[in-house]
Design an enzyme around this catalytic site. Structure first.
Site, PDB file in Angstrom:
ATOM      1  N   HIS A  96      29.841   5.553  -7.661  1.00  0.00           N
ATOM      2  CA  HIS A  96      29.731   6.217  -8.964  1.00  0.00           C
ATOM      3  C   HIS A  96      30.329   7.628  -8.993  1.00  0.00           C
ATOM      4  O   HIS A  96      30.469   8.216 -10.060  1.00  0.00           O
ATOM      5  CB  HIS A  96      28.282   6.204  -9.484  1.00  0.00           C
ATOM      6  CG  HIS A  96      27.351   7.186  -8.845  1.00  0.00           C
ATOM      7  ND1 HIS A  96      26.628   6.902  -7.709  1.00  0.00           N
ATOM      8  CD2 HIS A  96      27.012   8.460  -9.181  1.00  0.00           C
ATOM      9  CE1 HIS A  96      25.890   7.933  -7.382  1.00  0.00           C
ATOM     10  NE2 HIS A  96      26.104   8.910  -8.260  1.00  0.00           N
ATOM     11  N   HIS A  97      30.676   8.197  -7.822  1.00  0.00           N
ATOM     12  CA  HIS A  97      31.374   9.497  -7.818  1.00  0.00           C
ATOM     13  C   HIS A  97      32.840   9.363  -7.417  1.00  0.00           C
ATOM     14  O   HIS A  97      33.506  10.363  -7.166  1.00  0.00           O
ATOM     15  CB  HIS A  97      30.672  10.474  -6.871  1.00  0.00           C
ATOM     16  CG  HIS A  97      29.412  11.039  -7.455  1.00  0.00           C
ATOM     17  ND1 HIS A  97      29.399  11.947  -8.500  1.00  0.00           N
ATOM     18  CD2 HIS A  97      28.120  10.794  -7.157  1.00  0.00           C
ATOM     19  CE1 HIS A  97      28.140  12.247  -8.808  1.00  0.00           C
ATOM     20  NE2 HIS A  97      27.342  11.552  -8.006  1.00  0.00           N
ATOM     21  N   ASP A 157      21.405   7.287  -8.661  1.00  0.00           N
ATOM     22  CA  ASP A 157      21.192   8.481  -7.830  1.00  0.00           C
ATOM     23  C   ASP A 157      19.981   8.346  -6.918  1.00  0.00           C
ATOM     24  O   ASP A 157      19.430   9.362  -6.459  1.00  0.00           O
ATOM     25  CB  ASP A 157      21.033   9.722  -8.725  1.00  0.00           C
ATOM     26  CG  ASP A 157      22.380  10.295  -9.139  1.00  0.00           C
ATOM     27  OD1 ASP A 157      23.371  10.077  -8.418  1.00  0.00           O
ATOM     28  OD2 ASP A 157      22.444  10.951 -10.196  1.00  0.00           O
ATOM     29  N   ASP A 205      27.863   9.235 -16.340  1.00  0.00           N
ATOM     30  CA  ASP A 205      27.234  10.220 -15.455  1.00  0.00           C
ATOM     31  C   ASP A 205      27.762  11.631 -15.767  1.00  0.00           C
ATOM     32  O   ASP A 205      26.988  12.592 -15.877  1.00  0.00           O
ATOM     33  CB  ASP A 205      27.574   9.815 -14.006  1.00  0.00           C
ATOM     34  CG  ASP A 205      26.797  10.598 -12.974  1.00  0.00           C
ATOM     35  OD1 ASP A 205      25.615  10.879 -13.213  1.00  0.00           O
ATOM     36  OD2 ASP A 205      27.395  10.912 -11.915  1.00  0.00           O
ATOM     37  N   LYS A 249      19.328  10.380  -3.833  1.00  0.00           N
ATOM     38  CA  LYS A 249      18.895  11.785  -3.872  1.00  0.00           C
ATOM     39  C   LYS A 249      17.475  11.954  -3.332  1.00  0.00           C
ATOM     40  O   LYS A 249      17.028  13.075  -3.084  1.00  0.00           O
ATOM     41  CB  LYS A 249      19.011  12.332  -5.300  1.00  0.00           C
ATOM     42  CG  LYS A 249      20.455  12.623  -5.677  1.00  0.00           C
ATOM     43  CD  LYS A 249      20.568  13.385  -6.974  1.00  0.00           C
ATOM     44  CE  LYS A 249      22.036  13.696  -7.255  1.00  0.00           C
ATOM     45  NZ  LYS A 249      22.218  14.251  -8.601  1.00  0.00           N
TER      46      LYS A 249
HETATM   47 FE   LIG Z   1      25.266  10.913  -8.289  1.00  0.00          FE
HETATM   48 FE   LIG Z   2      24.114  10.855 -11.510  1.00  0.00          FE
END
Ligand SMILES: [Fe+2]
Ligand SMILES: [Fe+2]
Length: 354
Positions: free
Chosen positions: A246-247, A194, A275, A197
């Site tokens: 990852h999403h 992440d 996750d 972010k």
């Molecule tokens: Fe994420």
């Molecule tokens: Fe995450």
């Protein structure tokens, strides 16, 4: 072709060696130590340097000593008509020679000594490359740790989340029987998955309550931003591809690319499950923790649809049969999820900071 240098004040001998070995090796010859050093300076080092002992101005031991200090990887051989013990000792002690040969030296013996020297040279090079590679790896690990800490400064929620996802994803990779190297890659990718972010304004990341659709679109950018940050760094495996995926979900409902099934890397499919487990189990700024049971239900219900069925089975086994629990990190004081407690962050300033 390997470069081999002969140094001798006997011109005829140099001529015969050149005839004998030219073609098999790239042969260089010099009639004195100083001439040889000049040539080496001009043309670069040779893998093997073979020198006579008795030469005018600079003897063989002094010459090979100088070669050793300028080109430590060059393997040195002393080839002399003087088989005196004193000469041999000087050659070994000063010139740190690999072989000591006497004239006349049969071709086979000399050839064997050169081949052994080249083998030794390769060993030295391999060892040097191995240590350089280890240093490079340590540097990369340091860089990854720096990226983790960067997130810790900006967003402690995400930092704790990444650490836990990395723990679980690594355990899942092991459970799935992946080789140790791939387990380490999954763990590293998960620990910074992440990272993007960092780009998302803190008020969105820490906003209590639901995000509106435009805000959610901004949050979604983090996958691609992480990719862009990591892409120029050569980790030795495509960490940026794992992070950007990852999403993604098997049925194409994920983001950013809406990839399906095998188009999503195995590492990303593992991290995706870890996750989701972490995200549902733990407290978020916008909602309280729903607990591990709800997390496992989500994965179980979506296995083979959104989530990789093998990864889903592995995570179920880890929690229900293998007693997996999240270890508390240095900034996390909550008990393990497996013990059913709700983690709430009580953040302390990091060491060295006000
Ligand atoms: Fe994420
Ligand atoms: Fe995450």
């Amino acid at each position: 072709m390997s470069r081999v240098m002969f140094v001798d004040d006997d011109e005829l001998l140099l001529y015969s060696w050149r005839r004998l070995f030219q073609g098999k090796y790239e042969v260089a010859t010099a009639e004195s130590g100083s001439q040889a050093l000049e040539q080496l300076e001009q043309d670069g080092p040779c893998e093997v340097v073979i020198s006579d002992f008795q030469m005018p101005c600079m003897d063989g031991a002094a010459f090979l000593e100088e070669v050793g200090s300028r080109y430590p990887d060059s393997i040195r051989i002393m080839l002399t008509g003087q088989a005196l013990l004193e000469t041999a000792m000087e050659a070994v002690n000063k010139g740190r020679v690999f072989r000591f040969l006497t004239k006349p030296c049969p071709r086979d013996l000399l050839d064997r000594a050169i081949r052994d020297s080249l083998h030794q040279h390769r060993l030295v090079q391999t060892e040097r490359e191995y240590f350089a590679l280890r240093e490079w790896q340590k540097g990369l690990e340091g860089l990854a740790e720096a990226l983790v800490r960067l997130v810790e400064f900006k967003d402690p929620y995400t930092a704790g989340h990444q650490r836990r996802v990395a723990q679980l994803a690594a355990a899942m990779a092991r459970e799935l029987g992946l080789p140790a190297e791939q387990v380490a890659q999954v763990e590293l990718a998960a620990s910074i998955h992440d990272l993007g972010k960092m780009y998302v304004p803190a008020e969105f990341l820490n906003k209590p309550g639901r995000l509106n659709p435009p805000e959610f679109e901004i949050i979604k950018l983090h996958a691609r931003i992480g990719y862009e940050i990591l892409k120029p760094i050569r980790f030795g495996f495509p960490i940026h591809d794992i992070v950007v995926q990852h999403h993604e979900r098997l049925d194409g409902s994920g983001y950013p690319a809406g990839l399906r099934d095998g188009a999503i890397s195995r590492e990303a499919r593992i991290i995706a499950v870890a996750d989701v487990i972490e995200a549902i189990s733990y407290h978020r700024p916008y909602r309280p923790a729903k607990g591990l049971e709800a997390a496992l239900e989500e994965i179980h219900g979506g296995r083979g649809i959104r989530y990789d069925p093998e990864a889903a089975a592995a995570v179920e086994r880890l929690f229900t049969k293998k007693g997996f629990f999240f270890l508390a990190g240095k900034q996390e004081t909550g008990a393990a999820v497996a013990e059913g407690s709700v983690w709430s962050p009580r953040l302390k300033p990091m060491e060295g900071l006000p």
